[in-house]
Design a protein around this motif. Structure first.
Motif, PDB file in Angstrom:
ATOM      1  N   PHE A 249      66.094 -43.655  29.316  1.00  0.00           N
ATOM      2  CA  PHE A 249      66.189 -44.205  27.965  1.00  0.00           C
ATOM      3  C   PHE A 249      66.159 -43.108  26.912  1.00  0.00           C
ATOM      4  O   PHE A 249      65.506 -42.082  27.083  1.00  0.00           O
ATOM      5  N   GLN A 250      66.854 -43.363  25.779  1.00  0.00           N
ATOM      6  CA  GLN A 250      66.686 -42.530  24.602  1.00  0.00           C
ATOM      7  C   GLN A 250      67.218 -43.242  23.369  1.00  0.00           C
ATOM      8  O   GLN A 250      68.269 -43.881  23.430  1.00  0.00           O
ATOM      9  N   SER A 251      66.499 -43.130  22.254  1.00  0.00           N
ATOM     10  CA  SER A 251      67.023 -43.536  20.953  1.00  0.00           C
ATOM     11  C   SER A 251      67.981 -42.453  20.467  1.00  0.00           C
ATOM     12  O   SER A 251      67.693 -41.256  20.596  1.00  0.00           O
ATOM     13  N   ILE A 252      69.114 -42.865  19.908  1.00  0.00           N
ATOM     14  CA  ILE A 252      70.116 -41.919  19.422  1.00  0.00           C
ATOM     15  C   ILE A 252      70.600 -42.351  18.050  1.00  0.00           C
ATOM     16  O   ILE A 252      70.388 -43.491  17.627  1.00  0.00           O
ATOM     17  N   ALA A 253      71.274 -41.430  17.364  1.00  0.00           N
ATOM     18  CA  ALA A 253      71.797 -41.705  16.027  1.00  0.00           C
ATOM     19  C   ALA A 253      73.160 -41.037  15.874  1.00  0.00           C
ATOM     20  O   ALA A 253      73.669 -40.414  16.804  1.00  0.00           O
ATOM     21  N   GLY A 254      73.725 -41.150  14.672  1.00  0.00           N
ATOM     22  CA  GLY A 254      75.110 -40.762  14.467  1.00  0.00           C
ATOM     23  C   GLY A 254      75.346 -39.402  13.858  1.00  0.00           C
ATOM     24  O   GLY A 254      76.492 -39.070  13.535  1.00  0.00           O
ATOM     25  N   THR A 255      74.291 -38.601  13.682  1.00  0.00           N
ATOM     26  CA  THR A 255      74.474 -37.231  13.216  1.00  0.00           C
ATOM     27  C   THR A 255      73.611 -36.305  14.067  1.00  0.00           C
ATOM     28  O   THR A 255      72.594 -36.721  14.640  1.00  0.00           O
ATOM     29  N   GLU A 256      74.024 -35.040  14.107  1.00  0.00           N
ATOM     30  CA  GLU A 256      73.236 -34.054  14.842  1.00  0.00           C
ATOM     31  C   GLU A 256      71.827 -33.951  14.269  1.00  0.00           C
ATOM     32  O   GLU A 256      70.837 -33.859  15.011  1.00  0.00           O
ATOM     33  N   GLY A 257      71.728 -33.992  12.933  1.00  0.00           N
ATOM     34  CA  GLY A 257      70.417 -33.885  12.304  1.00  0.00           C
ATOM     35  C   GLY A 257      69.487 -35.025  12.676  1.00  0.00           C
ATOM     36  O   GLY A 257      68.295 -34.809  12.935  1.00  0.00           O
ATOM     37  N   ALA A 258      70.006 -36.244  12.722  1.00  0.00           N
ATOM     38  CA  ALA A 258      69.175 -37.392  13.092  1.00  0.00           C
ATOM     39  C   ALA A 258      68.756 -37.312  14.550  1.00  0.00           C
ATOM     40  O   ALA A 258      67.609 -37.644  14.902  1.00  0.00           O
ATOM     41  N   PHE A 291      70.543 -46.672  25.883  1.00  0.00           N
ATOM     42  CA  PHE A 291      70.417 -46.146  24.534  1.00  0.00           C
ATOM     43  C   PHE A 291      70.085 -47.264  23.553  1.00  0.00           C
ATOM     44  O   PHE A 291      70.613 -48.371  23.655  1.00  0.00           O
ATOM     45  N   GLU A 292      69.228 -46.924  22.573  1.00  0.00           N
ATOM     46  CA  GLU A 292      68.973 -47.817  21.447  1.00  0.00           C
ATOM     47  C   GLU A 292      69.360 -47.126  20.154  1.00  0.00           C
ATOM     48  O   GLU A 292      69.194 -45.906  20.008  1.00  0.00           O
ATOM     49  N   THR A 293      69.884 -47.916  19.230  1.00  0.00           N
ATOM     50  CA  THR A 293      70.324 -47.419  17.933  1.00  0.00           C
ATOM     51  C   THR A 293      69.856 -48.393  16.858  1.00  0.00           C
ATOM     52  O   THR A 293      69.228 -49.406  17.164  1.00  0.00           O
ATOM     53  N   GLY A 294      70.209 -48.124  15.608  1.00  0.00           N
ATOM     54  CA  GLY A 294      69.887 -49.065  14.547  1.00  0.00           C
ATOM     55  C   GLY A 294      70.343 -48.545  13.200  1.00  0.00           C
ATOM     56  O   GLY A 294      70.140 -47.366  12.874  1.00  0.00           O
ATOM     57  N   GLN A 295      70.971 -49.403  12.420  1.00  0.00           N
ATOM     58  CA  GLN A 295      71.426 -49.002  11.091  1.00  0.00           C
ATOM     59  C   GLN A 295      70.242 -48.529  10.258  1.00  0.00           C
ATOM     60  O   GLN A 295      69.223 -49.208  10.163  1.00  0.00           O
ATOM     61  N   ALA A 321      76.933 -43.259  16.217  1.00  0.00           N
ATOM     62  CA  ALA A 321      75.985 -43.190  17.335  1.00  0.00           C
ATOM     63  C   ALA A 321      76.617 -43.718  18.616  1.00  0.00           C
ATOM     64  O   ALA A 321      76.270 -43.285  19.724  1.00  0.00           O
ATOM     65  N   TYR A 322      77.552 -44.654  18.484  1.00  0.00           N
ATOM     66  CA  TYR A 322      78.194 -45.214  19.670  1.00  0.00           C
ATOM     67  C   TYR A 322      79.112 -44.202  20.356  1.00  0.00           C
ATOM     68  O   TYR A 322      79.372 -44.311  21.561  1.00  0.00           O
ATOM     69  N   ALA A 323      79.609 -43.213  19.607  1.00  0.00           N
ATOM     70  CA  ALA A 323      80.370 -42.140  20.236  1.00  0.00           C
ATOM     71  C   ALA A 323      79.467 -41.304  21.136  1.00  0.00           C
ATOM     72  O   ALA A 323      79.893 -40.845  22.211  1.00  0.00           O
ATOM     73  N   VAL A 324      78.234 -41.096  20.698  1.00  0.00           N
ATOM     74  CA  VAL A 324      77.264 -40.401  21.548  1.00  0.00           C
ATOM     75  C   VAL A 324      77.013 -41.213  22.808  1.00  0.00           C
ATOM     76  O   VAL A 324      77.051 -40.689  23.931  1.00  0.00           O
ATOM     77  N   ALA A 325      76.794 -42.505  22.649  1.00  0.00           N
ATOM     78  CA  ALA A 325      76.476 -43.362  23.797  1.00  0.00           C
ATOM     79  C   ALA A 325      77.617 -43.393  24.816  1.00  0.00           C
ATOM     80  O   ALA A 325      77.388 -43.255  26.024  1.00  0.00           O
TER      81      ALA A 325
END
Length: 471
Positions: A249-258, A291-295, A321-325
């Motif tokens: 498992f991992q939480s992910i986001a849509g920028t490298e910084g996040a 993966f978990e994400t969230g606006q 973030a979905y591109a990462v997933a």
């Protein structure tokens, strides 16, 4: 930077670049207001949507929302873009893509069409077209997309709705977790994953929970996968130590910084994916990532700025973030849609809209998309809003939803769906559990031939031993 203009009702509206245009075209939400990038009026929003509809899709390949040089997510998106898959829509505008998607969704071979198209779409294209779509449009297109993945169960098949059974406990008490797991299994939940958010970040506590869930699975021969939602580095260490890890498992986001704020990068996720697959614990498939994400996650981390230092709207960053997933062929991806709070999605209307957007964008990009239909207690939302979103997602073909005892997560302190909610939507829409899990339920007399869950006396259930014999 391209300047976009649009006349509407005698007023000319100006949008400084694609970042600004995307933000102004987004349906109203509190997070974009907080970031200072939202349209200032409904008229400006309508003008932005009109202008966005005329933007050629290939513009997204040359005008980066987040700079290529400074962001590995942007590099992933553009370097992995499939030009051949894009060719069939390359001549379209964003508005033309909307028309094309709605037409394709009505065709008998829709699934194959969307599977072929997914590698040719970037998250920004998908986010853009979602901003021009009604809720009905988002449901209609998402329903036509089928994405299947597998580990010990198969998730995402048409006519099926899986569930994550979330038996969290404030102190990680094994009997409390076992009791909640029993409760969920008796109501046909857990076929996507039995996933525990640990109250402690201790590796030993995580290992103990993994062993508890795996012993339960083996003892009752349940075709499920388990996951303790610890940080990926903890899971990697536990894999090395021989712990019974099913999913990583991992939480992910849509920028490298996040993502840096989450303590991860793409290289680390590649290592985790390889480590999980090396265990070979799946029976019907080898998708091992969750993966978990969230606006709002990038905004809350202060990592939401794009080209020219402008704030990027939270929905576009969520789609990124979905591109990462999708780089890691996950078993499960879900947006925790209302979890971050009203600062980002203020009320039930915004949460419902965001849930449909996230589901649509994820599926269109080729992901096995689920949703945690949820809200925090200080949001202007209630369980009626969640009933509405759950029903819409069921119609839209969501792969799985998250369920907790009584819809109230006593450890994380937010409101989600109950096990009964899953029973409702399956019965109302004629949906069934994952086939391997349904077969197990039927073998124990817990489901009928149509996959409907039957009443079971917990005291007489062979699963009663999960709680040490407690009723």
């Amino acid at each position: 930077m391209t300047i976009y203009t649009q006349q509407l009702a005698g007023t000319t509206y100006r949008f400084d670049g694609l970042v600004d245009l995307l933000a102004k075209a987004t349906p109203l939400r509190s997070g974009d207001e907080l970031a200072g990038c939202a349209a200032e009026s409904d008229a400006e929003r309508a003008a932005a949507q009109w202008a966005l509809g005329d933007v050629p899709l290939d513009r997204f390949l040359t005008e980066a929302v987040v700079p290529y040089e400074s962001d590995e997510v942007t590099r992933l998106i553009l370097d992995r873009h499939d030009r051949e898959a894009f060719r069939t829509v390359a001549s379209l505008t964003v508005g033309g893509l909307r028309d094309r998607l709605l037409t394709d969704a009505a065709a008998p071979d829709a699934t194959d069409t969307f599977v072929d198209l997914a590698p040719g779409l970037t998250p920004e294209m998908v986010a853009a077209v979602s901003k021009l779509m009604s809720n009905q449009d988002l449901v209609a297109v998402a329903r036509a997309v089928t994405v299947t993945t597998a580990f010990r169960t198969t998730v995402g098949l048409p006519g099926r709705l899986a569930t994550r059974l979330q038996p969290n406990h404030p102190t990680d008490d094994p009997r409390g977790i076992a009791a909640a797991t029993l409760d969920g299994l008796l109501m046909g939940c857990g076929d996507a994953v039995v996933g525990v958010n640990p109250a402690s970040d201790s590796p030993q506590a995580t290992a103990d929970l993994l062993c508890l869930l795996d012993e339960m699975r083996q003892r009752f021969e349940i075709p499920i996968q388990s996951c303790v939602l610890s940080h990926v580095t903890t899971t990697l260490a536990l894999i090395e130590a021989g712990a019974p890890v099913d999913l990583v498992f991992q939480s992910i986001a849509g920028t490298e910084g996040a993502n840096t704020g989450f303590g991860v990068n793409l290289a680390m996720l590649r290592e985790a994916n390889e480590a999980g697959r090396s265990l070979g614990r799946g029976t019907v498939g080898d998708n091992v990532m969750y993966f978990e994400t969230g606006q709002g996650s990038a905004l809350s981390a202060g990592a939401h700025l794009g080209t020219g230092g402008r704030p990027v709207d939270q929905q576009t960053l969520e789609a990124r973030a979905y591109a990462v997933a999708r780089e890691f062929d996950p078993l499960l991806v879900n947006t925790v849609v209302g979890f971050i709070g009203p600062e980002y999605l203020y009320d039930g209307k915004q949460i419902v809209r965001a849930g449909l957007e996230d589901h649509f964008c994820g599926k269109l990009l080729g992901l096995p998309m689920g949703v945690d239909v949820c809200y925090t207690n200080h949001a202007e939302a209630d369980q009626d809003d969640m009933d509405t979103l759950l029903t819409l997602l069921g119609v839209a073909g969501v792969s799985f939803v998250i369920t907790v005892p009584g819809a109230d997560d006593v450890m994380l302190g937010y409101q989600s769906l109950s096990f009964h909610d899953a029973l409702y939507v399956r019965r109302a829409l004629g949906l069934r559990p994952a086939p391997e899990f349904e077969h197990w339920l039927r073998g124990l007399g817990m489901a009928d031939d149509n996959g409907r869950i039957l009443p079971v006396d917990p005291a007489a259930s062979p699963l009663r031993a999960l709680t040490g014999g407690a009723g």
